[in-house]
Design an enzyme around this catalytic site. Structure first.
Site, PDB file in Angstrom:
ATOM      1  N   HIS A  56       9.462  -3.265 -37.951  1.00  6.96           N
ATOM      2  CA  HIS A  56      10.644  -3.449 -37.127  1.00  6.96           C
ATOM      3  C   HIS A  56      10.173  -4.236 -35.898  1.00  6.96           C
ATOM      4  O   HIS A  56       9.044  -4.048 -35.452  1.00  6.96           O
ATOM      5  CB  HIS A  56      11.210  -2.137 -36.592  1.00  6.96           C
ATOM      6  CG  HIS A  56      11.633  -1.132 -37.612  1.00  6.96           C
ATOM      7  ND1 HIS A  56      10.763  -0.268 -38.203  1.00  6.96           N
ATOM      8  CD2 HIS A  56      12.847  -0.843 -38.119  1.00  6.96           C
ATOM      9  CE1 HIS A  56      11.420   0.513 -39.037  1.00  6.96           C
ATOM     10  NE2 HIS A  56      12.694   0.187 -39.014  1.00  6.96           N
ATOM     11  N   ASP A 109       8.517  -2.048 -33.397  1.00  7.69           N
ATOM     12  CA  ASP A 109       7.213  -1.441 -33.746  1.00  7.69           C
ATOM     13  C   ASP A 109       6.090  -2.322 -33.255  1.00  7.69           C
ATOM     14  O   ASP A 109       5.082  -1.848 -32.753  1.00  7.69           O
ATOM     15  CB  ASP A 109       6.985  -1.348 -35.264  1.00  7.69           C
ATOM     16  CG  ASP A 109       8.067  -0.660 -36.007  1.00  7.69           C
ATOM     17  OD1 ASP A 109       8.710   0.220 -35.426  1.00  7.69           O
ATOM     18  OD2 ASP A 109       8.266  -1.007 -37.184  1.00  7.69           O
TER      19      ASP A 109
HETATM   20  C1  XLS Z   1      14.400   5.310 -42.277  1.00  5.39           C
HETATM   21  C2  XLS Z   1      14.205   4.076 -43.027  1.00  5.39           C
HETATM   22  C3  XLS Z   1      13.519   2.976 -42.258  1.00  5.39           C
HETATM   23  C4  XLS Z   1      13.691   1.666 -42.965  1.00  5.39           C
HETATM   24  C5  XLS Z   1      13.471   0.471 -42.115  1.00  5.39           C
HETATM   25  O1  XLS Z   1      14.697   6.358 -42.813  1.00  5.39           O
HETATM   26  O2  XLS Z   1      13.509   4.375 -44.193  1.00  5.39           O
HETATM   27  O3  XLS Z   1      12.185   3.278 -42.082  1.00  5.39           O
HETATM   28  O4  XLS Z   1      12.861   1.577 -44.068  1.00  5.39           O
HETATM   29  O5  XLS Z   1      14.366   0.420 -41.054  1.00  5.39           O
END
Ligand code: XLS
Ligand code: NI
Ligand code: NI
Length: 491
Positions: free
Chosen positions: A156, A159
């Site tokens: 993200h 991140d």
């Molecule tokens: C959350 C999601 C997230 C997505 C990406 O539950 O799995 O991690 O994979 O935004």
């Protein structure tokens, strides 16, 4: 590609205390504070850093490159089954499995839970939201991927780079971190499986992003997606994911569902337009999830996503990124979700994790169940393998597993489980008994009246005449138990 990192041990003079931190943590005084942060009151400025720290920081100095040692090995830091270049069913394991490291879990998850703060020891991380810290983290992540032998990663925007006071500042920070990501990708040959924008953590998104009742929030979300797409494009990302973090509702008493869905579709159409404008050729994915954090998420499962995409004319532009723990939260098996997507030619990628049968939330655990990985790989092989997608470990260590080495144990276990799943699935396909059984189960549709039904050549009157002439149909057993026994023969 093998890359030799310079050893930091030889030049560890003058290191910031955060880098010297090894061994058991002493953060118990204040468990809600990140372990590094609790010790570190200043953030590192670039001038304090020895130059090599911005290229490689030896985050895992005691860990060598993980090797394949075969099933008899007793070394927990070795692969027993994943042998990257071994050919299974005409293709190398690494090309079948296309493993990805999830930046948010591997690098950013402090391992907090609803009852306590983070426990993770991440000595390379000073806990600050400085750009320098974010840049250093890049090298920790690439050292991790290199030692693990994983070819892809996913992030993200927030991140990899900090969210600062204004969008302009956040974008500048993102660019500065993207510079490091680009360098690290070039140096190691690692690739970006997909990028995404975090449209759920910041307080402005508490009522949704694309589905927020506030147009200013919608605009902010659009601006964030635009930038995350730019950076994904710049880094050669093979995909871009939309997980509707808070695209749902908490209560229908304050919600105009139809209007929110229209807005979400508008955001995605804008993304499609922008994709074409910048010439980004990666695949767009939607990631289904039924609830958590919202009471109900609009992208609740594969079927709901496909319906949404069809309704709003987006089917040609999106595939699905399916996550195991989300499938089970939706009351489905992972295999069910994969089959629904494949039937619509819309399976793109997989978030490889697993849930806990006894805990009711998205626990994001590493997959170790070979039955599960076999089912996933059966479906992936059946659709002809991944193209742009892969197996992204959207999984985190347990709160009790707080040492850096646990990141290795976790990923090694997941990779070995998928290697076995791949081999078992390939054996099942090559052996052909399941396919033959399923084919024979539908044989009455291959000829005669069945073929006419499938071709649309008959209607109610012809079928009534058929029954009047032929009487009661003869059924064959479904043989579920026999087939379940057969699965165990391959394991
Ligand atoms: C959350 C999601 C997230 C997505 C990406 O539950 O799995 O991690 O994979 O935004
Ligand atoms: Ni996910
Ligand atoms: Ni998830």
């Amino acid at each position: 590609m093998t890359h030799q990192w310079p050893s930091l041990k030889a030049m560890s003079f003058g290191l910031h205390p955060a880098f010297r931190l090894r061994g058991p943590s002493t953060f118990t005084q204040n468990p809600s504070v990140h372990p590094c942060h609790s010790r570190c009151t200043r953030s590192l400025s670039a001038s304090l850093l020895p130059p090599y720290l911005t290229t490689m920081n030896e985050a895992f100095p005691d860990i060598q490159k993980i090797q394949f040692e075969g099933p008899k090995s007793r070394n927990p830091l070795a692969f027993k089954h994943y042998n990257a270049d071994e050919v299974v069913g005409g293709k190398k394991m690494r090309d079948h499995l296309r493993f990805g490291v999830a930046y948010w879990h591997a690098m950013r998850n402090t391992l907090s839970d609803p009852f306590g703060g983070g426990t993770a020891q991440r000595p390379w991380d000073d806990g600050s939201s400085s750009v320098e810290n974010a840049q250093r983290r890049v090298w920790a992540c690439f050292e991790f991927m290199d030692k693990l032998g994983v070819d892809y990663y996913c992030w993200h925007d927030r991140d990899v780079a900090p969210e600062l006071d204004t969008l302009a500042e956040s974008n500048r920070a993102f660019d500065a971190v993207a510079d490091e990501l680009e360098k690290a990708q070039q140096q190691t040959g690692k690739k970006l499986l997909w990028g995404t924008a975090c449209l759920f953590s910041h307080a402005r998104y508490c009522q949704g992003a694309g589905t927020s009742p506030n147009a200013g929030v919608f605009a902010y979300a659009a601006a964030q997606v635009k930038k995350a797409m730019d950076v994904t494009h710049r880094l050669g990302g093979e995909g871009y994911t939309f997980w509707g973090g808070r695209e749902g509702y908490a209560t229908l008493w304050n919600t105009n569902m139809k209007r929110e869905l229209d807005h979400l579709a508008r955001l995605l159409h804008m993304a499609v337009d922008y994709k074409q404008k910048i010439g980004f050729t990666g695949q767009f994915y939607i990631e289904p999830k039924p609830r958590e954090p919202s009471t109900h998420q609009y992208d609740s499962d594969s079927a709901a996503c496909l319906n949404f995409l069809r309704e709003y004319g987006l089917m040609d532009h999106f595939k699905l990124n399916i996550e195991t723990n989300h499938a089970t939260l939706a009351g489905h098996t992972m295999r069910h979700e994969l089959q629904v997507a494949i039937a619509a030619n819309a399976l793109g990628s997989v978030d490889a994790n697993t849930g806990d049968e006894l805990i009711g939330w998205d626990t994001d655990q590493f997959p170790t169940d070979i039955y599960l990985t076999t089912e996933i790989m059966l479906e992936v092989l059946r659709m002809g393998g991944f193209t742009t997608g892969g197996l992204n470990f959207d999984a985190k260590c347990r709160r009790e597993s707080f040492e850096p080495v646990d990141l290795f144990h976790a990923h090694i276990g997941g990779m070995d489980a998928f290697a076995r799943g791949l081999k078992v699935a390939n054996a099942i396909i090559e052996d052909g008994r399941f396919a033959a059984f399923i084919k024979s189960r539908y044989a009455s549709f291959d000829t005669g009246i069945g073929a006419k039904i499938e071709k649309g050549e008959v209607g109610f009157e012809e079928l009534e005449a058929h029954v009047l002439a032929n009487g009661e149909p003869l059924l064959a057993s479904g043989r579920q138990e026999m087939l379940e026994n057969l699965v165990n023969d391959y394991l």
